[in-house]
Design a protein around this motif. Structure first.
Motif, short mmCIF file in Angstrom:
data_model
loop_
_atom_site.label_atom_id
_atom_site.label_comp_id
_atom_site.label_asym_id
_atom_site.label_seq_id
_atom_site.Cartn_x
_atom_site.Cartn_y
_atom_site.Cartn_z
N ALA A 266 3.17 24.03 11.80
CA ALA A 266 4.55 24.12 11.34
C ALA A 266 5.23 22.76 11.37
O ALA A 266 5.98 22.39 10.45
N ALA A 267 4.98 21.99 12.43
CA ALA A 267 5.56 20.65 12.52
C ALA A 267 5.07 19.76 11.39
O ALA A 267 5.84 19.00 10.79
N THR A 268 3.77 19.85 11.09
CA THR A 268 3.20 19.04 10.01
C THR A 268 3.81 19.40 8.66
O THR A 268 4.18 18.52 7.87
N LEU A 269 3.94 20.68 8.38
CA LEU A 269 4.53 21.11 7.11
C LEU A 269 5.98 20.66 7.01
O LEU A 269 6.45 20.25 5.93
N TRP A 270 6.71 20.71 8.13
CA TRP A 270 8.11 20.24 8.12
C TRP A 270 8.16 18.75 7.83
O TRP A 270 9.01 18.29 7.06
N LEU A 271 7.26 17.98 8.43
CA LEU A 271 7.23 16.54 8.18
C LEU A 271 6.92 16.23 6.73
O LEU A 271 7.52 15.34 6.12
N ILE A 272 5.98 16.97 6.15
CA ILE A 272 5.63 16.74 4.75
C ILE A 272 6.83 16.99 3.84
O ILE A 272 7.08 16.25 2.89
N ARG A 273 7.59 18.04 4.15
CA ARG A 273 8.78 18.34 3.33
C ARG A 273 9.89 17.32 3.54
O ARG A 273 10.63 17.00 2.62
N THR A 274 10.01 16.81 4.77
CA THR A 274 11.13 15.93 5.10
C THR A 274 10.89 14.50 4.66
O THR A 274 11.84 13.79 4.28
N SER B 9 15.23 13.16 13.66
CA SER B 9 14.50 14.42 13.67
C SER B 9 13.02 14.21 13.39
O SER B 9 12.16 14.85 14.00
N VAL B 10 12.71 13.32 12.46
CA VAL B 10 11.31 13.04 12.13
C VAL B 10 10.57 12.49 13.34
O VAL B 10 9.46 12.92 13.67
N ASN C 114 3.94 5.11 10.64
CA ASN C 114 4.37 3.76 10.26
C ASN C 114 4.89 3.71 8.83
O ASN C 114 5.82 2.97 8.53
N LYS C 115 4.27 4.48 7.93
CA LYS C 115 4.76 4.52 6.56
C LYS C 115 6.09 5.26 6.46
O LYS C 115 6.98 4.87 5.71
N ALA C 116 6.19 6.34 7.24
CA ALA C 116 7.38 7.17 7.13
C ALA C 116 8.60 6.51 7.73
O ALA C 116 9.71 6.67 7.23
N ALA C 117 8.42 5.76 8.82
CA ALA C 117 9.57 5.20 9.53
C ALA C 117 9.25 3.78 10.02
O ALA C 117 9.22 3.53 11.22
N PRO C 118 9.01 2.83 9.10
CA PRO C 118 8.68 1.47 9.53
C PRO C 118 9.81 0.79 10.28
O PRO C 118 9.59 -0.16 11.00
N GLN C 119 11.04 1.29 10.12
CA GLN C 119 12.19 0.68 10.79
C GLN C 119 12.31 1.11 12.25
O GLN C 119 13.09 0.53 13.00
N ALA C 120 11.56 2.12 12.67
CA ALA C 120 11.67 2.63 14.05
C ALA C 120 10.58 1.97 14.90
O ALA C 120 9.47 2.47 15.02
N ARG C 121 10.90 0.83 15.48
CA ARG C 121 9.90 0.00 16.14
C ARG C 121 9.21 0.69 17.30
O ARG C 121 8.05 0.48 17.56
N ARG C 122 9.94 1.52 18.05
CA ARG C 122 9.38 2.08 19.27
C ARG C 122 8.68 3.42 19.03
O ARG C 122 8.22 4.05 19.97
N ALA C 123 8.58 3.83 17.77
CA ALA C 123 8.02 5.15 17.49
C ALA C 123 6.58 5.26 17.96
O ALA C 123 6.18 6.28 18.54
N GLU D 4 0.81 -1.21 0.00
CA GLU D 4 0.00 0.00 0.00
C GLU D 4 0.85 1.26 0.00
O GLU D 4 0.33 2.36 0.17
N ALA D 5 2.16 1.13 -0.13
CA ALA D 5 3.05 2.27 0.04
C ALA D 5 2.71 3.39 -0.93
O ALA D 5 2.31 3.15 -2.05
N ASP D 6 2.91 4.62 -0.46
CA ASP D 6 2.61 5.76 -1.31
C ASP D 6 3.87 6.37 -1.90
O ASP D 6 3.87 7.51 -2.35
N GLY D 7 4.97 5.60 -1.89
CA GLY D 7 6.19 6.06 -2.54
C GLY D 7 6.93 7.12 -1.77
O GLY D 7 7.66 7.91 -2.35
N ARG D 8 6.78 7.15 -0.45
CA ARG D 8 7.47 8.16 0.33
C ARG D 8 8.35 7.46 1.36
O ARG D 8 8.03 6.38 1.84
N SER D 9 9.46 8.07 1.73
CA SER D 9 10.37 7.49 2.71
C SER D 9 11.11 8.58 3.43
O SER D 9 11.13 9.73 3.00
N VAL D 10 11.71 8.21 4.57
CA VAL D 10 12.50 9.16 5.34
C VAL D 10 13.96 8.92 5.07
O VAL D 10 14.42 7.78 5.07
N LEU D 11 14.70 9.97 4.79
CA LEU D 11 16.15 9.84 4.65
C LEU D 11 16.73 9.36 5.96
O LEU D 11 16.33 9.80 7.03
N GLY D 12 17.71 8.45 5.92
CA GLY D 12 18.27 7.90 7.13
C GLY D 12 18.76 8.95 8.10
O GLY D 12 18.56 8.87 9.29
#
Length: 403
Positions: free
Chosen positions: A388-396, A224-225, A335-344, A211-219
């Motif tokens: 502001a936090a939401t807009l930063w997350l969308i950009r990041t 920060s995310v 969960n989509k943005a950072a699936p590798q961060a189990r404790r998030a 179901e991924a929407d083609g977005r990911s977080v840079l390592g």
């Protein structure tokens, strides 16, 4: 973020990949469970006059009951997140329901206030386990429908928060032990529905892959995310609690009667519950980040409008409507943005509880400096930070590079 650590993946029986996480009966039972945890959180406040008289407590000492509940809730989130590596989903949820039942019964039958506080702490542990466990499982268990289902689940929390005080009001606060005992008994049938919960839920990365929407977080941005997600949850729940706690006082200060102020506050909570039901079909068509961005913007505008006395009751209702989707919609996005961060997930849910605890005293200090009339403006500034936090997350959280 993985919902099931390695230890559980090794020991749990393998389910068919397409096996549902919840049966229909388990979905219904989960919604009932959220009605119960919403009611439990809301029962303490209306019962304060009765246990103040019974135990001879000052207002601050009586308020420790809800504080103990929230402390237990935060501990429950963190504890049960750890136990997901050792126990199955059914065992975690079953233990949580039992802890809530034992804690509520102990609070009802407590012979003295220290025992009552210990019981509230136990009930809070179960509350935290259910809040975290079901939110996490719903976040990964329904594919594209996860955001919609999370909003429906959390809307039932609001139903409980409305019904709990109404029940205390109907029977009288002096009969609070019977209400808490009834709550304890109501938890037990839910144990029978746990057979419909899959013991091994899909991991967020696994559940979202198709179901991924083609977005990911840079390592390099992951830390920060996560920090910004935690801040978003801490701040928006602080706004939620701040409006619920200070709306009546603000409305009375600007000229409304106590009855109108109380009714307007009830409408605020009702609109929050209604908003989660309304956003469920919207979540099937629009992304989580778009919903949260619009929610934060609308919440900020409504809080600024609440500074106008003639618009204040209606503007606060708008705040309830716009703030409603943020908590349940943020979890699938995380969960989509950072699936590798189990404790998030555990961190943001714990942050939401901390936000509810610190909002009252922190806002109270700010009001001492600025006056009650500034309540919506102070909350509006916090809401702008959420935007502001939401807009930063969308950009990041950037589109993944094509392979």
């Amino acid at each position: 973020m993985t919902d099931q650590p390695t230890a559980q993946r090794v020991t749990a029986p393998q389910a068919a990949p397409d096996a549902p996480v919840f049966s229909t009966a388990a979905v219904v039972a989960s919604c009932v469970g959220f009605v119960l945890i919403g009611a439990l959180q809301a029962l303490y406040g209306p019962a304060i006059p009765a246990f103040r008289e019974e135990f001879g407590l000052s207002p601050s000492a009586a308020g420790l009951g809800l504080s103990a509940h929230f402390i237990g809730g935060v501990a429950g989130v963190l504890l049960f997140d750890r136990l997901y590596g050792r126990l199955s989903n059914r065992q975690i949820l079953g233990a949580s329901y039992l802890l809530m039942a034992v804690g509520a019964a102990g609070f009802a039958l407590a012979p003295n206030w220290p025992v009552g506080l210990a019981a509230a702490l136990f009930a809070g542990l179960g509350f935290g386990g259910i809040d975290y466990g079901l939110n996490q499982l719903f976040a990964v268990g329904f594919g594209r429908r996860s955001t919609a289902m999370l909003n429906i689940l959390n809307a039932h929390f609001g139903i409980g928060a409305i019904l709990g005080p109404a029940l205390i009001g109907a029977v009288g606060s002096e009969h609070y032990p019977a209400v808490f005992l009834g709550f304890a008994v109501a938890n037990l049938p839910l144990l029978l529905c746990l057979r419909g919960v899959r013991d091994r839920a899909p991991e967020p990365g696994e559940a979202m892959k198709a179901e991924a929407d083609g977005r990911s977080v840079l390592g390099r941005s992951l830390g920060s995310v996560l920090a910004v997600f935690v801040a978003l949850y801490l701040l928006h729940v602080g706004i939620e609690a701040g409006v619920g706690g200070w709306e009546p006082t603000h409305l009375e200060t600007v000229g409304y009667s106590a009855g109108v102020a109380a009714t307007a506050t009830s409408v605020y909570w009702l609109m929050m519950t209604l908003g989660r039901f309304l956003v469920a079909p919207i979540a099937l068509r629009f992304s989580a980040q778009s919903i949260i961005m619009v929610s934060c913007a609308g919440m900020t505008v409504c809080l600024l409008l609440a500074a106008v006395p003639g618009l204040a009751p209606y503007a606060y209702a708008g705040v309830g409507l716009f703030i409603a989707p943020i908590f349940p919609t943020g979890l699938p996005w995380l969960n989509k943005a950072a699936p590798q961060a189990r404790r998030a997930g555990a961190l943001v849910i714990a942050a939401s509880m901390v936000g509810g605890v610190v909002a009252g005293p922190a806002l109270g200090k700010a009001i001492e400096w600025s006056g009650v009339r500034a309540v919506p403006l102070l909350l509006g500034v916090i809401s702008a930070l959420c935007l502001a936090a939401t807009l930063w997350l969308i950009r990041t959280i950037r589109p993944a590079a094509p392979r």
